[in-house]
Design an enzyme around this catalytic site. Structure first.
Site, PDB file in Angstrom:
ATOM      1  N   THR A  19     -91.754  97.780 -61.433  1.00 14.11           N
ATOM      2  CA  THR A  19     -92.397  99.054 -61.757  1.00 14.11           C
ATOM      3  C   THR A  19     -92.102 100.065 -60.646  1.00 14.11           C
ATOM      4  O   THR A  19     -91.779 101.230 -60.919  1.00 14.11           O
ATOM      5  CB  THR A  19     -93.926  98.863 -61.930  1.00 14.11           C
ATOM      6  N   SER A  47     -87.232  92.137 -60.922  1.00 14.64           N
ATOM      7  CA  SER A  47     -88.501  91.664 -60.380  1.00 14.64           C
ATOM      8  C   SER A  47     -88.477  90.147 -60.186  1.00 14.64           C
ATOM      9  O   SER A  47     -88.114  89.406 -61.108  1.00 14.64           O
ATOM     10  CB  SER A  47     -89.599  92.040 -61.378  1.00 14.64           C
ATOM     11  N   ALA A  48     -88.870  89.674 -58.981  1.00 13.76           N
ATOM     12  CA  ALA A  48     -88.735  88.247 -58.649  1.00 13.76           C
ATOM     13  C   ALA A  48     -89.631  87.331 -59.487  1.00 13.76           C
ATOM     14  O   ALA A  48     -89.261  86.193 -59.768  1.00 13.76           O
ATOM     15  CB  ALA A  48     -89.028  88.043 -57.169  1.00 13.76           C
ATOM     16  N   HIS A  49     -90.807  87.841 -59.901  1.00 15.36           N
ATOM     17  CA  HIS A  49     -91.743  86.917 -60.563  1.00 15.36           C
ATOM     18  C   HIS A  49     -91.320  86.529 -61.975  1.00 15.36           C
ATOM     19  O   HIS A  49     -91.945  85.682 -62.616  1.00 15.36           O
ATOM     20  CB  HIS A  49     -93.174  87.462 -60.538  1.00 15.36           C
ATOM     21  N   THR A  80     -93.259  98.255 -44.022  1.00 16.29           N
ATOM     22  CA  THR A  80     -92.867  97.004 -43.356  1.00 16.29           C
ATOM     23  C   THR A  80     -92.393  96.004 -44.406  1.00 16.29           C
ATOM     24  O   THR A  80     -93.054  95.790 -45.415  1.00 16.29           O
ATOM     25  CB  THR A  80     -94.072  96.431 -42.565  1.00 16.29           C
ATOM     26  N   CYS A 122     -98.410  93.261 -70.050  1.00 12.99           N
ATOM     27  CA  CYS A 122     -98.894  94.450 -69.353  1.00 12.99           C
ATOM     28  C   CYS A 122     -99.717  95.363 -70.256  1.00 12.99           C
ATOM     29  O   CYS A 122    -100.513  96.138 -69.786  1.00 12.99           O
ATOM     30  CB  CYS A 122     -97.720  95.242 -68.791  1.00 12.99           C
TER      31      CYS A 122
END
Ligand SMILES: Cc1ncc(COP(=O)(O)O)c(C=O)c1O
Length: 387
Positions: free
Chosen positions: A72, A199-201, A237, A324
Site C-alpha cells: 500500500t 509485499s513480503a507477507h 530507519t 482488506c
C-alpha cells in the site's frame, strides 16, 4: 476438527526458514544501518545484500529497489510521487476498474488534487482491452497503472503487451505485482515495467515489509522526507530484520516457485472442477490465465458472508473477496466490473491455495461445501425462486 487455510491471497504464514534468518537482526545484530560503527555496518551489509537478492529476482539493478512498509505504501509512493514529479508534463493517469483499493483510493485522492484519471473497463474475465488502453493514452498521460493479477478473481493481465504500449507512448508503466511476485516470473526488462509494488507477507515473508522497483531515470518525488534513507526516496530507519526476511522469502521462492506453482495449478483445477459440480455455481475469472493458487466462485441464492462463516465453523478458512475490504457490505467492485449483478456478486467465495494445501484438504472442502450450499439455499430469502 481439520483446519484448512484457503486464504493465502489475504496473507501467508511466515516460513520458519525466514523467521530463522530474521531472528539475529532483532537482538545480536540490531544495529541501525546508518550508524558508522561495526553494528551499523553489519546491518547495512544485510540491507544491501537483501536489495541485491530482490533485484536479481526481477532482473532489476539493486539501486532500483526501495524497501517500504507495505505494498500500500509502495503504491501510494509511486502514484503520488510520479504524479507530483511529472505534473508539468501532464496530469492524466490511466488505471483499470478492478485495481486493489490501494490504487483506486489513491487515484480518487489524486483527482481531488487536480489530476484526471481514466478507469479502463474490463471484459467478463477481467482483462483490459489493449486497443482501448492505447486509445486512452494522450499527450498529457504520465502514468499507466495496471495490476499484474487480480487479487480476487486471479486473472493475469498481458503485462508485456501493456508495457510495450506504454513505452511506445512515453507513459510510465506501474504494475501492482502483489499477487504474482513469487508465484509467476516477473522480468521488469522484458515486460517493460517502469515501476512495481510488492509485499513480503503474500509470499511467506513478514508483514509490514514491501518493496518498490523504480527504473533508473523515472522522475519521482518521495512520499516520506527525513534522513534520506533508500536513496532519499523513503526516509525512515530501515526495518533490517523485516527486509532480511523478505529477501530470504525471495530466495526460497526462487528455488520453489516453479514446482510449487505446478502443484498448485493441479490442486486448483481439481477444486474448481469439484465445486462446479454444485448446481448453479460459477467460476469468476479466466479459467486458465489465472493465478496458480486462485479459485473464485459465485453461487446463486447465497450470501458469500454466510458461506465464509459456515465454512469457518467446519475449519475451512476462505473469503468473500479481498480481505482488506471484507468489512464493508458493498459487493466487490471487481465482480461488478466483470458484469455480475449485485446479488450475484454477493454470493461469491474466494479460495486461495498455498504451500501447505494438499489433496486431502481439497477433498475435505469438496465433501463439506455442497452440503453447506444446500443448507444455505434452503434458508435463503430467495428460496421461492429456487427450484
Ligand atoms: C493486489 C494487491 N495490492 C495491494 C495490496 C496491499 O498490500 P499490503 O497489505 O502490503 O499493503 C494487496 C493486499 O491484499 C493486494 O492483494
Amino acid at each position: 476438527m481439520r483446519k484448512v487455510y484457503l486464504d493465502y491471497a489475504a496473507t501467508t504464514p511466515v516460513d520458519s526458514r525466514v523467521i530463522k534468518a530474521m531472528k539475529p537482526y532483532f537482538d545480536e545484530k540490531f544495529g541501525n544501518s546508518m550508524s558508522l560503527h561495526s553494528l551499523g555496518i553489519e546491518a547495512k551489509k544485510a540491507l544491501e545484500n537483501s536489495r541485491k537478492t530482490v533485484a536479481k529476482f526481477i532482473k532489476a539493478k539493486p539501486e532500483e529497489i526501495i524497501f517500504t512498509g507495505s505494498a500500500t505504501e509502495s503504491i501510494n509512493s509511486v502514484l503520488k510521487g510520479v504524479a507530483f514529479a511529472n505534473k508539468k508534463r501532464g496530469k492524466h493517469i490511466i488505471t483499470s476498474s478492478i485495481e486493489h483499493h490501494a490504487v483506486l483510493e489513491t487515484c480518487k485522492w489524486l483527482e481531488k488534487q487536480g489530476f484526471e484519471i481514466t478507469y479502463l473497463p474490463v471484459d467478463k474475465d477481467g482483462f483490459i482491452n489493449l486497443i482501448q488502453l492505447e486509445n486512452s493514452i494522450r499527450k498529457d498521460t504520465i502514468l499507466v497503472s495496471i495490476m499484474h493479477a487480480n487479487n480476487e478473481i486471479g486473472t493475469i493481465e498481458t503485462l508485456k503487451d501493456i508495457g510495450t504500449v506504454c513505452s511506445n507512448h512515453d507513459a510510465y508503466f506501474h504494475t501492482d505485482g502483489v499477487q504474482t511476485f513469487g508465484k509467476i516470473p516477473i522480468d521488469v526488462k522484458k515486460m517493460n515495467i517502469d515501476l512495481l509494488s510488492v509485499s513480503a507477507h503474500k509470499f511467506y515473508g513478514p508483514k509490514g515489509v514491501g518493496a518498490t522497483f523504480i527504473r533508473k531515470g523515472v522522475k519521482i518525488e518521495p512520499l516520506l522526507h527525513g534522513g534520506g534513507h533508500e536513496f532519499g526516496l523513503r526516509s525512515s530507519t530501515s526495518n533490517v530484520a523485516g527486509i532480511v526476511g523478505m529477501a530470504k522469502a525471495v530466495e526460497l521462492r526462487k528455488k520453489e516457485m516453479t514446482s510449487e506453482s505446478k502443484r498448485l495449478r493441479k490442486l486448483r483445477d481439481s477444486l474448481i472442477k469439484g465445486v462446479l459440480k454444485i448446481e448453479n455455481s460459477h467460476l469468476n475469472g479466466h479459467p486458465k490465465t489465472r493465478l496458480p493458487n486462485n479459485a473464485n466462485f459465485w453461487f446463486n441464492f447465497i450470501e458469500g458472508e454466510s458461506l465464509v462463516v459456515e465454512l469457518s465453523s467446519h475449519g475451512i478458512y476462505g473469503s468473500t473477496g479481498s480481505a482488506c475490504s471484507s468489512d464493508t457490505l458493498e459487493p466487490s467492485h471487481v465482480l461488478l466490473a466483470i458484469g455480475l449483478k449485485h446479488e450475484e456478486a454477493h454470493g461469491s467465495l474466494r479460495l486461495s491455495l498455498g504451500k501447505y494445501t494438499n489433496k486431502a484438504d481439497i477433498n475435505y472442502v469438496l465433501g463439506v461445501l455442497p452440503n453447506i450450499v444446500k443448507r444455505l439455499r434452503k434458508i435463503s430469502p430467495f428460496k421461492g425462486r429456487w427450484k
